[in-house]
Design a protein around this motif. Structure first.
Motif, PDB file in Angstrom:
ATOM      1  N   MET A   1       0.720  -1.345  -0.127  1.00  0.00           N
ATOM      2  CA  MET A   1      -0.084   0.051  -0.013  1.00  0.00           C
ATOM      3  C   MET A   1       0.973   1.169  -0.098  1.00  0.00           C
ATOM      4  N   PHE A   2       2.013   1.298   0.629  1.00  0.00           N
ATOM      5  CA  PHE A   2       2.858   2.066   0.546  1.00  0.00           C
ATOM      6  C   PHE A   2       3.142   2.731  -0.630  1.00  0.00           C
ATOM      7  N   ASP A   3       3.872   1.748  -1.475  1.00  0.00           N
ATOM      8  CA  ASP A   3       4.111   2.161  -2.800  1.00  0.00           C
ATOM      9  C   ASP A   3       2.994   2.735  -3.731  1.00  0.00           C
ATOM     10  N   LEU A   4       1.896   2.404  -3.338  1.00  0.00           N
ATOM     11  CA  LEU A   4       0.623   2.988  -4.163  1.00  0.00           C
ATOM     12  C   LEU A   4       0.437   4.437  -3.709  1.00  0.00           C
ATOM     13  N   ILE A   5       0.486   4.615  -2.350  1.00  0.00           N
ATOM     14  CA  ILE A   5       0.397   6.083  -1.903  1.00  0.00           C
ATOM     15  C   ILE A   5       1.335   7.002  -2.549  1.00  0.00           C
ATOM     16  N   LEU A  47      -5.473   4.507  -8.846  1.00  0.00           N
ATOM     17  CA  LEU A  47      -5.913   3.323  -7.958  1.00  0.00           C
ATOM     18  C   LEU A  47      -6.100   2.255  -8.752  1.00  0.00           C
ATOM     19  N   TYR A  50      -3.358   0.693 -10.873  1.00  0.00           N
ATOM     20  CA  TYR A  50      -2.493   0.141 -10.087  1.00  0.00           C
ATOM     21  C   TYR A  50      -2.994  -1.350  -9.455  1.00  0.00           C
ATOM     22  N   ARG A  51      -4.012  -1.265  -9.117  1.00  0.00           N
ATOM     23  CA  ARG A  51      -5.091  -2.418  -8.538  1.00  0.00           C
ATOM     24  C   ARG A  51      -6.192  -2.798  -9.638  1.00  0.00           C
ATOM     25  N   PHE A 125      -7.966   3.908  -0.410  1.00  0.00           N
ATOM     26  CA  PHE A 125      -6.724   3.136  -0.457  1.00  0.00           C
ATOM     27  C   PHE A 125      -7.134   1.794   0.553  1.00  0.00           C
ATOM     28  N   LEU A 126      -8.141   1.853   1.520  1.00  0.00           N
ATOM     29  CA  LEU A 126      -8.413   0.741   2.246  1.00  0.00           C
ATOM     30  C   LEU A 126      -9.458  -0.163   1.390  1.00  0.00           C
ATOM     31  N   SER A 128     -11.020  -3.165  -0.626  1.00  0.00           N
ATOM     32  CA  SER A 128     -10.687  -4.745  -0.322  1.00  0.00           C
ATOM     33  C   SER A 128     -11.649  -5.248  -1.360  1.00  0.00           C
ATOM     34  N   THR A 206      -9.529   0.063   9.343  1.00  0.00           N
ATOM     35  CA  THR A 206     -10.502   0.846   8.573  1.00  0.00           C
ATOM     36  C   THR A 206     -10.941   2.151   9.306  1.00  0.00           C
TER      37      THR A 206
END
Length: 428
Positions: A1-5, A47, A50-51, A125-126, A128, A206
């Protein structure tokens, strides 16, 4: 997640940098607001690229759509407003303050907005890949209610401002009667809905999805939204807006101030239970009108004390007979004119109300041995009555024909007055 942010932060900063260069070139920095509202589309796009697995999750797509819809609605409004009005006064002030270096300093503001965008995107970012949950339903429902509420508030304000008759007045209709800033209130609920939507009791992390709501609540109520709007309204409308501040809640949508006090006063003078009042669902305006009818018809020489819960201590009472200042003077006046009254009744044909101001149209039927040989005296008149914020009458003026009330019932003088009136009417 850090890389995404980190990636999203880089792309958002790049987007704001381009926006800053455009603003610097055209010398209009109000577009910062537009770039901020549209920057969430950059976050959503990044987002999903990336995902890509999120594209298969209805839960993820729905939250992205909620963010996107809010973003496009706000950015469209901002773009149209900026095109029409040009540079906002906030940025004009900053330009004067920072002088030749304003471009550099404003770039820092652009970067700050970029960071804010990423922080406010925490619920995204959270996300799922899960099936829809109860919190998803609650969050989307809250979003819908908040969005509709904000749209209604905006439409009511626009409609009020568009009327030439409302120039210089304060919008206190619809939702604006219950909050001075209902649009901002619903805006904060939108951010609350994002936090609710992403809540998962099995994933304690969350809960940080409520951070955007906390930040926006603080910014809107204490920094950018409400304070600026209040200051602007006070400058443009002065005492009219100060009066609006006294009777209307600042932010939360709730009943007008002092309504509970009004209800308690009604209970005291009318013997009405709180349970009964709740059942009526009447607002303070209607309660005041009911109090006027009740006091007018129940007042007698032997119960003058009920006026303690009706008039303010500094109340001003005026009628064709004279002027009386202060509660004690008003009570003494009523005590004198009600002496010897055998019966008195007021029939109200209408009470026109505007907030705490009322005009009552009535017919009085009076029986007293002092007038008309003890036969009923019928008098038509009206009363202008104003309540203060404490729920007490601060101003009361009665209008009626003194000749019809007293002089026409005096021997000889009454006949003369009736003769003059008939002559003035002319031939029938």
């Amino acid at each position: 997640m850090f890389d995404l942010i980190v990636l999203v932060l880089f792309l958002v900063i790049l987007y704001f940098t381009i926006g800053w260069l455009i603003s610097l070139n055209i010398k209009v920095f109000s577009y910062l607001d537009f770039y901020w509202s549209t920057s969430f589309l950059v976050v959503i796009t990044s987002l999903l690229l990336y995902r890509p697995e999120l594209l298969e999750s209805f839960q993820a797509i729905l939250l992205c759509l909620l963010y996107a819809f809010w973003s496009m609605r706000l950015s469209t409004h901002l773009f149209q407003r900026i095109r029409k009005t040009g540079e906002d006064s906030r940025y004009l002030t900053l330009k004067k303050k920072w002088k030749i270096m304003y471009g550099v300093y404003l770039y820092g503001l652009f970067i700050g907005e970029a960071v804010l965008t990423v922080i406010l995107s925490i619920p995204l970012f959270l996300l799922s890949i899960e099936s829809l949950t109860l919190f998803n339903f609650l969050g989307s429902t809250l979003f819908t209610i908040a969005l509709i509420g904000e749209m209604i508030a905006d439409r009511q304000l626009k409609s009020f401002i568009s009327s030439k008759n409302n120039k210089g007045k304060v919008c206190d209709i619809g939702l604006w009667k219950y909050s001075r800033h209902p649009n901002y209130f619903f805006e904060t609920l939108i951010w609350l809905s994002y936090g609710v939507y992403g809540l998962d009791m099995e994933r304690p992390i969350t809960f940080i999805g409520f951070i955007p709501y906390i930040i926006m609540l603080y910014l809107i109520t204490s920094v950018t939204g409400v304070p600026a709007a209040e200051e602007s309204s006070l400058k443009s409308k002065g005492e009219v807006y100060r009066d609006y501040q006294k009777r209307t809640n600042r932010f939360l949508i709730w009943f007008p101030k002092k309504i509970i006090k009004h209800i308690l006063i009604i209970c005291l003078i009318g013997g009405v239970s709180v349970k009964e009042l709740k059942a009526t669902g009447l607002d303070s305006q209607n309660l005041q009108a009911q109090r006027i009818e009740k006091v007018f018809n129940e007042l007698r020489a032997d119960n003058i004390e009920i006026l303690n819960n009706f008039y303010d201590k500094q109340a001003l009472f005026i009628d064709p007979i004279g002027e009386h200042k202060g509660l004690d003077a008003v009570k003494d006046y009523y005590q004198g004119i009600y002496q010897g009254v055998e019966d008195i009744r007021f029939e109200f044909s209408d009470i026109v109300s505007n907030g705490n101001h009322h005009v009552a149209v009535w017919r009085m039927i009076l029986v007293t041995p002092n007038l008309n040989s003890g036969k009923p005296v019928i008098l038509y008149g009206n009363s202008v009555i104003k309540f203060n914020e404490s729920g007490l009458v601060s101003y009361h003026r009665d209008y009626f024909d003194m000749g019809e009330f007293i002089y026409e019932h005096i021997p000889l003088l009454g006949s003369l007055i009736r003769y003059i009136k008939n002559r003035l009417k002319g031939p029938q």
